[in-house]
Enzyme design. Structure first.
Site, short mmCIF file in Angstrom:
data_model
loop_
_atom_site.label_atom_id
_atom_site.label_comp_id
_atom_site.label_asym_id
_atom_site.label_seq_id
_atom_site.Cartn_x
_atom_site.Cartn_y
_atom_site.Cartn_z
N GLN A 141 46.28 40.59 42.38
CA GLN A 141 46.38 41.04 40.99
C GLN A 141 47.59 41.95 40.81
OE1 GLN A 141 41.74 41.85 41.28
NE2 GLN A 141 42.50 42.62 39.34
N PHE A 188 38.59 40.03 40.24
CA PHE A 188 37.53 40.97 39.86
C PHE A 188 37.78 42.39 40.34
CE2 PHE A 188 35.48 36.72 40.36
CZ PHE A 188 35.26 36.47 39.02
N GLU A 223 43.21 43.95 43.55
CA GLU A 223 44.11 44.89 42.88
C GLU A 223 44.95 45.62 43.91
OE1 GLU A 223 42.34 47.27 39.78
OE2 GLU A 223 44.05 48.62 39.73
N ARG A 253 37.08 57.36 36.22
CA ARG A 253 36.55 56.47 35.17
C ARG A 253 35.03 56.56 35.09
NH1 ARG A 253 38.09 52.17 31.64
NH2 ARG A 253 40.28 52.53 32.14
N ARG A 292 35.49 45.17 38.62
CA ARG A 292 35.18 45.02 37.20
C ARG A 292 34.40 46.21 36.61
NH1 ARG A 292 33.63 39.00 35.18
NH2 ARG A 292 34.62 39.10 33.16
N PHE A 320 35.38 49.33 37.17
CA PHE A 320 36.19 50.35 37.84
C PHE A 320 35.54 51.75 37.75
CE2 PHE A 320 40.25 52.73 38.48
CZ PHE A 320 40.88 51.93 39.41
N ALA A 341 42.19 46.87 34.53
CA ALA A 341 41.77 47.74 33.42
C ALA A 341 41.61 46.93 32.13
CB ALA A 341 42.75 48.89 33.23
N GLU A 346 36.45 43.57 31.20
CA GLU A 346 35.42 44.36 31.88
C GLU A 346 34.26 44.81 30.99
OE1 GLU A 346 38.77 46.88 33.09
OE2 GLU A 346 37.66 47.15 34.96
N1 MTE Z 1 37.56 36.79 34.80
C1 MTE Z 1 37.70 35.84 35.76
N2 MTE Z 1 37.40 34.58 35.46
N3 MTE Z 1 38.13 36.17 37.02
C2 MTE Z 1 38.42 37.47 37.37
O1 MTE Z 1 38.81 37.73 38.50
N4 MTE Z 1 38.54 39.81 36.63
C3 MTE Z 1 38.03 40.82 35.68
C4 MTE Z 1 38.20 40.34 34.25
N5 MTE Z 1 37.72 39.00 34.09
C5 MTE Z 1 38.26 38.49 36.37
C6 MTE Z 1 37.85 38.08 35.07
C7 MTE Z 1 38.67 42.12 35.81
S1 MTE Z 1 38.12 43.17 37.02
C8 MTE Z 1 39.65 42.53 34.96
S2 MTE Z 1 40.31 44.07 35.07
C9 MTE Z 1 40.19 41.65 33.93
O2 MTE Z 1 39.59 40.36 33.94
C10 MTE Z 1 41.70 41.50 34.16
O3 MTE Z 1 42.28 40.62 33.28
P1 MTE Z 1 42.71 41.04 31.79
O4 MTE Z 1 43.33 42.39 31.86
O5 MTE Z 1 43.65 39.97 31.42
O6 MTE Z 1 41.44 41.05 30.99
MO1 MOS Z 2 39.67 45.13 37.14
S1 MOS Z 2 38.39 46.21 38.29
O1 MOS Z 2 40.44 46.60 36.52
O2 MOS Z 2 40.78 44.59 38.34
#
Ligand code: MTE
Ligand code: MOS
Length: 776
Positions: free
Chosen positions: A211, A242, A246, A324, A356, A358, A525, A726
């Protein structure tokens, strides 16, 4: 595998923004042609890398004998800490994550050395042949161990307002309680993987499932002892991150790169599931203790809340994650007199990391537990007590950290959901069912979510983009965000297509690369679309402005009179196809590429006191969950879920709906199914799907109704949308509280003590405790 999937003739809607447009990779996912790192054609001479792992949680290394490893057939190289040309560390914030342990090991599974072989099986077999002698040291495994040993990765933090202790002493009602909540493995379908391809003169090209490509680039360059400009990190997509990718992809990228650098051959490191679960950090488990004072309506007057977390052996992102948690320990509730103390414990277990939410889910589960306990103590409907505590209006709109809640809509979401889900009627029906059912008991709960959007580390709230328009009018889009299944690439492409007034099919989405857009933040985030959407919008606007000036000059009209739509540019009776305009602009020697940049406005927070405005805005949601439990076995079943979730003016409702559904199910997994067990020696006993149960299709209720609230964000985000990745994770807190309500119906009175995850054993123990009147 066919070389090229057939392109389906789906019409391309215009404008694309706010439309239900499928994920750009969906046809490739279905056809099996979406390439992940392990699907890339393997370059000639590829070596496969495996890591030697520590067998002890805390020990001094007395000797390492790798002769049998080196002698194993097919082994080409072994790399240890002594072979690292640069810095032996991949710590993202603090330098306390060695690539290879030198003299001390601090968790079972810690990486000791890398072995490279002609085949993956040979590398893995050889890695096990190391002879290591340890001098064992006392190991701190649990939160209780760390508390007793006063062992911290970072000093505790405290946020305090008003007179919590004084008010507690005089409050009409007072209750104390505790709650433990487990961690969670990310269980992304694609495990951690990197392939490093050495170039000329010390260059390194890394295909990595991360990520955070820029951080991997930086840490690998530092390990190789080279400047950042020698290393390129490329990510087309991840099979889920997820939060688990990161920071934690760096170790594997570094190991592969060190092998590639030393041997001059490409090197790939892919963890298998067990190694991935053992070697990578998880969601932080927490223990919560509270002392709360309230009135007869259950309105909180004072709260003293303690949050203790297991961070593992190093700092990683634990500072920001626990911050957080503190920032979400209010959830939707005004806490006039409040003290929140946050402990960040060091243990001899794998370093816990982003997941997810955090830390938000942990803080939110804590306050929801407090509110629920108050309701059960007073014998009132938990929803009424939740309502009594909501933020609202002047005097009740300030968070414990001093940010004013200006966009509060949780009250109206709860009102809407209460009626659309028939909450009250179902409560009555459930009470009647329970009165007539001695063994099966039902429970229902409704909980709200308020989640702060922005990295709380303010400088991370920036993004860049690079857009190139070719002379045939096709557009190549690149930005710093990564695609992990959430649909970010599609959303950003929609934004760019609309700026140019062209069909989405004219915008080509490309892999994220550190040599295209530099110094990016992690895609995390939930801010991916907010940040990269706006940076890409700005880049596209720069090019469009150039095209506008050019064609307006030719036509003798004002640039503001131009319209870019349906693949054409028009002004009054003038019209030109976008492709033709681009070609003419090229002949007139106008630049057709541009970068764009965006930095989130308004945010400012003191990182020591945590006081300020950490968030640009909040995303809201509410959920009603209904469960049935079997009081003889402790089994639970989720019967029905109703969700109302706030996406602002959604960029793509169908993708947002997918995020809401997935997040709820993943949150439900955390709170009900998924249990991580470490034994006393610090070994993870649950390191495969055989012992670690994530939700399956059968765990999704028959009634699963998701409605999106699409009122525009009051802040000026990209097309007034809101982040969605999230926030809906925490809607699953309703399922956990529905189980508590069902346990309460089994007998006894007062608060239900039930730790998370609410596995059958824990549910059964909670039921037995209530029926025997002992409390847990
Ligand atoms: N959705 C899918 N399908 N796969 C993922 O790994 N990660 C989550 C969320 N949704 C994730 C997901 C997490 S932890 C975050 S922070 C956000 O997606 C990151 O993407 P965004 O900032 O574009 O929402
Ligand atoms: Mo999502 S825990 O901020 O990668």
């Amino acid at each position: 595998m066919s070389a090229r999937p057939p392109r389906s003739p789906t019409p391309v809607p215009f404008p694309a923004t706010h439309q239900n447009i499928r994920h750009d990779s969906a046809p490739l996912h279905v056809a099996g042609t979406a390439r992940y790192v392990d699907d890339m054609p393997e370059p000639p001479g590829l070596l496969h890398v495996a890591l030697g792992q520590s067998a002890k949680a805390h020990a001094r290394i007395l000797s390492i004998d790798l002769s049998a490893v080196r002698a194993y057939p097919g082994v080409v190289a072994v790399v240890t800490s002594a072979d690292i040309p640069g810095v032996n560390d991949v710590g993202p914030v603090v330098a306390d994550d060695p690539i290879f342990a030198e003299t001390l090991v601090e968790y079972v599974g810690q990486s000791l050395f890398a072995v490279a072989a002609e085949t993956r099986i040979a590398a893995r077999a050889a890695a096990r042949l190391a002879k290591i002698t340890y001098e064992e040291l006392p190991a701190i495994i649990t939160i209780a161990d760390a508390r007793a040993a006063d062992s911290h990765v970072l000093p505790p933090k405290r946020v305090e307002r008003g007179d919590p202790l004084g008010t507690l002493a005089t409050a009409p009602y007072r209750l104390t309680g505790h709650l433990a909540m487990g961690g969670q493995d990310h269980f992304y379908l694609e495990g951690q993987i990197s392939m490093a391809i050495p170039g000329e003169d010390g260059d390194m090209h890394i295909l990595c499932s991360t990520q955070h490509p820029s951080e991997v680039q930086h840490l690998v360059a530092r390990a190789l002892g080279r400047p950042d400009n020698h290393v390129v990190v490329e990510v087309r997509r991840m099979g889920g991150g997820f939060g688990g990718k990161e920071t934690q992809a760096s170790l594997f990228a570094a190991a592969a790169s060190l092998v590639a650098d030393r041997t001059g051959r490409p090197a790939k490191l892919r963890l298998d599931r067990d190694d991935d679960m053992v070697m990578t950090g998880k969601r932080h488990d927490f223990e919560v203790a509270y002392d709360v004072g309230f009135d007869a309506d259950g309105r909180i007057l004072a709260l003293d809340l303690t949050l203790e977390s297991r961070c593992g052996m190093s700092t990683d992102l634990s500072g920001a994650i626990n911050d957080r948690a503190v920032f979400h320990a209010d959830n939707c509730y005004f806490l006039p007199n409040i003290r929140i103390t946050s402990y960040r414990y060091k243990t001899h277990t794998v370093s816990n990391t982003a997941f997810r939410g955090f830390g938000g889910p942990q803080g939110m589960l804590a306050i929801e537990g407090v509110v629920d306990d108050i309701a059960h103590h007073l014998g009132r409907d938990p929803l009424a007590v939740r309502r009594a505590n909501l933020y609202g209006g002047p005097g009740r709109d300030l968070t414990p950290y001093g940010m004013k809640v200006e966009d509060f809509i949780a009250d109206s979401l709860l009102d809407r959901l209460e009626s659309s889900s028939a909450y009250q009627a179902r409560r009555t029906a459930i009470a009647a069912f329970n009165a007539a059912s001695p063994v099966l008991k039902r429970g229902i709960a409704c909980t709200p979510v308020k989640f702060g959007i922005s990295f709380t580390t303010s400088f991370l709230n920036q993004a860049g983009a690079l857009i190139q328009v070719y002379t045939d009018g096709s557009v190549l889009l690149n930005h710093g965000g990564t695609e992990m299944g959430q649909g970010l690439y599609t959303k950003v492409a929609q934004v760019v297509a609309d700026v140019f007034g062209i069909g989405l099919d004219r915008v080509r989405i490309t892999a994220t690369r550190t040599d295209k857009v530099p110094n990016t933040s992690a895609t995390a985030a939930s801010a991916g679309a907010d940040l990269n959407g706006m940076a890409s919008f700005n880049a596209a606007r720069t090019i469009r402005d150039r095209l506008s000036t050019f064609i307006a000059g030719r036509w003798g009209v004002e640039p503001s009179a131009l319209s870019f739509a349906h693949g054409k540019v028009t002004a009054g009776e003038h019209a030109i196809r976008f492709d033709d305009l681009v070609r003419q602009a090229y002949l007139a020697r106008i630049s057709l590429s541009a970068t764009g940049f965006y930095a989130t406005p308004k945010i400012d927070v003191d990182k020591e006191t945590l006081i300020g405005r950490p968030f640009y805005y909040f995303a809201y949601g509410a959920a009603v969950s209904e469960v049935v439990i079997d009081t003889l076995t402790g089994e639970t079943k989720l019967l029905a879920v109703d969700i109302l979730h706030d996406c602002g003016s959604s960029l793509n409702p169908v993708l947002d709906r997918g995020q809401v559904e997935g997040a709820y199910v993943q949150g439900m997994g955390w709170l009900i199914l998924e249990e991580l067990v470490f034994d006393a020696a610090g070994r993870l006993c649950t390191h495969a799907p055989s012992t670690y149960k994530i939700p399956g299709c059968g765990d999704i209720p028959d009634h699963f109704k998701v409605d999106l609230v699409t009122q525009p964000n009051r802040e000026e985000t990209i097309h007034r949308s809101k982040a969605v990745g999230e926030p809906p994770f925490m809607l699953a807190i309703s399922a956990y509280h529905a189980i508590k309500a069902a346990v309460a119906a089994a007998g006894g009175s007062g608060p239900v003590t039930l730790d998370a995850p609410a596995t059958p054993e824990r549910v059964l123990m909670a039921v037995r405790a209530r029926q025997s009147g002992t409390g847990v």
